[in-house]
Design an enzyme around this catalytic site. Structure first.
Site, PDB file in Angstrom:
ATOM      1  N   ASN A 300      15.641  80.691  23.928  1.00  0.00           N
ATOM      2  CA  ASN A 300      15.490  81.523  22.732  1.00  0.00           C
ATOM      3  C   ASN A 300      14.390  82.543  22.980  1.00  0.00           C
ATOM      4  OD1 ASN A 300      13.518  81.925  20.231  1.00  0.00           O
ATOM      5  ND2 ASN A 300      15.592  81.783  19.419  1.00  0.00           N
ATOM      6  N   THR A 326      19.849  83.261  19.925  1.00  0.00           N
ATOM      7  CA  THR A 326      18.943  83.636  18.845  1.00  0.00           C
ATOM      8  C   THR A 326      19.096  82.637  17.710  1.00  0.00           C
ATOM      9  OG1 THR A 326      20.464  85.019  17.541  1.00  0.00           O
ATOM     10  CG2 THR A 326      19.357  86.062  19.419  1.00  0.00           C
ATOM     11  N   GLU A 327      18.026  82.444  16.957  1.00  0.00           N
ATOM     12  CA  GLU A 327      18.091  81.516  15.830  1.00  0.00           C
ATOM     13  C   GLU A 327      19.099  81.951  14.780  1.00  0.00           C
ATOM     14  OE1 GLU A 327      14.234  83.956  15.142  1.00  0.00           O
ATOM     15  OE2 GLU A 327      15.568  83.393  16.783  1.00  0.00           O
ATOM     16  N   ALA A 328      19.463  83.233  14.804  1.00  0.00           N
ATOM     17  CA  ALA A 328      20.438  83.741  13.843  1.00  0.00           C
ATOM     18  C   ALA A 328      21.848  83.259  14.140  1.00  0.00           C
ATOM     19  CB  ALA A 328      20.407  85.262  13.821  1.00  0.00           C
TER      20      ALA A 328
END
Length: 665
Positions: A300, A326-328
């Site tokens: 990440n 990505t955390e999204a």
């Protein structure tokens, strides 16, 4: 008598008129992407004209705005909001200012926690148990995530579960969910084919619907009944009350991009010719951090300096050997930056944000690289509140606490810093006005001592030096060429780090040419670290600067050593240089097993040396557990002396045995 399904398409003004005073409203969006701008604009318009709705509670995960007034920044008007529960305040600065001035209540919670709380609310559960946030400002013992004095109610508790500390985050029931998709049919079925991310729209819609609330969806087009395939529908119409058709300008992919089909996963584009980063401080930081990338691992990257790792990985052709996320919710591909941050070009897939945080929280991340605003002598890091500004933690706490390896990256100072890279050296033309390395961080977003208790490797990478978190605190381990340790480092810190034997940062980082990073990450040149002196029957292994990240690295090293021993044609005496060697805490036993195997099959004897006392201790413990004599020395001379003495003793024993055999004959 059954009624026909109604057409749910109405205007934005009609939809927003359904929001009542004191409602709890949740909205979607990530940084500058996937924001239901038309709905935010309609709320602002209604309030300015009518002073309604008043005293709303706003719940959101990541920041959703341009930091200049768009997105949730539109909701700053006095009286509109009474309370905010968010992971990020930086993209709505006037709302952050209202919280700072005690004009509204506010909570700054981890992004992943809020994301997962949507599911808890949807399922009618009272909240969420998580270790995320322990020993940070979110911990009730350090403030419970409250951002000001007017915020009094606790929404986070410390609880004991089976003898372990956990945080319990209380769920807040949702009255209104503002979501966004691409297409909707008249009955409210929503698809997301042109969106860069799916985020939490399904969980948010369920949370509002199951609480008896309303769901308002913004889309860019209306399609006929039956047009949407069942598996393309991301939010079913049973959850949606209103559909609003937005004007194109208020339905941009993000504020900087109208639409990019490669970010939406509609096409795949060549990435080999992506623009090369200039060799500046940002690239130096990204290059050094790239040496920590785990082959075949999941990574990440945070916003800012860490974003450059994606470009460096592409330049060095290592992207196929790592998976960036990505955390999204984006998995794979080349991570986007700027206004598109959170999305990815040529992503392998896009999953919901709450599911990505499940993966992160469960230990799925092999490495993360995140930014840092402040760091202190204990290794604590602050990214959430500094310089009088309330920025918020975003996904930082979830990610930093649960990744197997953490790299914090950023310039050494900030504010007017001017750094040039000239002739392979760092030249500091003007120092930054503000220091990042201070005695104590203003707010604790990452706990260094807590990381140490869990054996988590942590690095702090800047353009001029590298620090490593040790049990005693921050240790200066690497210095860039051209940098003077007293003039350029110690003079601009509020504390003196541990200094033992810092080495020079890899010179390849500072030359504007390919670094051959792939060879390092894939261990293609391990054999060059091995040499054999046949006259003395000595095998030398130089592991200086080598990073053992995975079991595959140990397997590669074992093969290289076995090949060298077989080529020698006899059992060898081995000496190993472990200066600057790094190994993940979880791998010491596997490494000791390799040594045990080599002693059984190929070594006559072996010894090693390392100036790092912690490394020596851990290696001695691992070898003793396997019944192997440690023979780990501090200095090279001691290791060589031991090996030669052992070899001489062995030779004497052989001579004596021959004499005995001769006499017996």
């Amino acid at each position: 008598m059954a009624q026909m399904k109604k057409n749910k398409v109405i205007t934005a003004d009609q939809a927003i008129a359904l929001i009542r005073d004191n409602d709890v409203v949740t909205t979607t969006g990530f940084v500058q992407s996937c924001i239901p701008e038309a709905l935010h604009a309609a709320i602002e318009k209604r309030f300015v004209e009518t002073q309604q709705p008043k005293n709303l509670t706003l719940i959101m995960t990541a920041g959703a705005g341009d930091s200049k007034g768009l997105g949730t920044g539109r909701l700053h008007h006095d009286g509109l909001l009474g309370r905010v529960i968010a992971a990020n305040f930086g993209r709505m600065p006037k709302v952050a200012e209202a919280a700072r001035d005690n004009r509204i209540q506010g909570y700054n919670l981890p992004q992943g926690v809020i994301s997962q709380l949507y599911r808890a609310a949807a399922a009618g559960q009272p909240g969420l148990f998580s270790k995320v946030g322990l020993h940070t400002y979110v911990d009730p013992r350090q403030g419970g995530g409250r951002v000001n004095e007017v915020t009094q109610q606790d929404i986070v508790d410390v609880v004991d579960v089976a003898g372990e500390e956990w945080l319990f985050y209380k769920a807040t029931k949702i009255d209104v969910a503002l979501i966004r998709g691409t297409s909707a049919d008249p009955h409210g079925n929503i698809s997301m084919e042109k969106e860069a991310l799916t985020l939490d729209v399904l969980a948010q819609a369920m949370a509002a619907r199951n609480n008896g609330g309303i769901v308002i969806a913004q889309v860019e087009r209306i399609v006929d009944d039956g047009f949407l395939l069942p598996k393309d529908v991301r939010v079913p119409g049973i959850l949606v009350d209103c559909v609003v058709l937005a004007e194109p300008e208020q339905h941009r992919m993000n504020y900087g991009v109208m639409h990019n089909p490669a970010l939406a996963g509609q096409i795949r584009v060549p990435v080999g010719n992506m623009a090369k980063m200039p060799l500046d401080a940002r690239k130096v930081i990204a290059r050094r951090a790239s040496f920590e990338l785990p082959p075949n691992g999941v990574v990440n990257l945070g916003v800012g300096a860490p974003e450059g790792i994606s470009a460096v990985a592409n330049e060095e052709r290592v992207t196929p050997y790592i998976t960036l996320t990505t955390e999204a919710g984006a998995v794979g591909g080349v991570l986007a930056s700027g206004s598109s941050f959170g999305a990815a070009t040529n992503a392998d897939c896009v999953i919901d944000q709450n599911q990505m945080f499940d993966f992160y929280d469960g230990g799925g991340l092999d490495m993360t690289c995140l930014g840092m605003a402040e760091a202190d002598q204990h290794g604590n890091v602050n990214t959430s509140k500094f310089g009088g500004k309330l920025n918020g933690c975003g996904g930082f706490i979830n990610i930093s606490q649960n990744a197997r390896t953490v790299v914090f990256a950023g310039t050494f100072t900030v504010g007017g810093l001017d750094v040039a890279i000239e002739d392979g050296r760092v030249v500091i033309k003007q120092e930054g006005r503000s220091r990042k390395f201070i005695k104590q961080v203003e707010q604790n977003t990452f706990s260094g001592p807590y990381a140490q208790t869990r054996g988590q490797p942590v690095l702090y990478v800047t353009e001029r030096c590298v620090f490593e978190l040790t049990p005693e605190g921050l240790e200066l381990t690497e210095i860039a060429p051209g940098v003077d340790i007293h003039r350029d480092i110690l003079a601009h810190m509020d504390f003196k780090p541990i200094i033992r034997r810092p080495k020079m940062m890899d010179p390849r980082i500072f030359l504007d040419e390919p670094m051959d990073l792939l060879s390092d990450l894939l261990n293609l040149k391990l054999c060059e670290r091995i040499s054999y002196d046949a006259s003395r029957n000595m095998l030398f292994l130089n592991l200086e600067g080598w990073h053992c990240r995975t079991k595959e690295d140990i397997a590669d090293l074992r093969k290289a050593l076995v090949d060298a021993c077989v080529a020698a044609g006899r059992r060898v005496n081995s000496v190993v240089n472990h200066d600057g060697f790094k190994i993940s805490d979880s791998l010491y036993d596997d490494y000791a097993e390799m040594i045990e195997y080599l002693l059984e099959h190929h070594y006559a004897t072996t010894t090693r040396y390392a100036t790092n006392a912690f490394l020596r201790m851990k290696m001695q413990e691992a070898l003793k557990r396997r019944g192997v004599s440690p023979h780990v020395f501090e200095r090279k001379e001691e290791a060589h002396a031991f090996l030669e003495a052992t070899a001489k003793a062995a030779n004497r024993a052989k001579d004596e045995q021959k004499e005995e055999e001769t006499a017996a004959a």
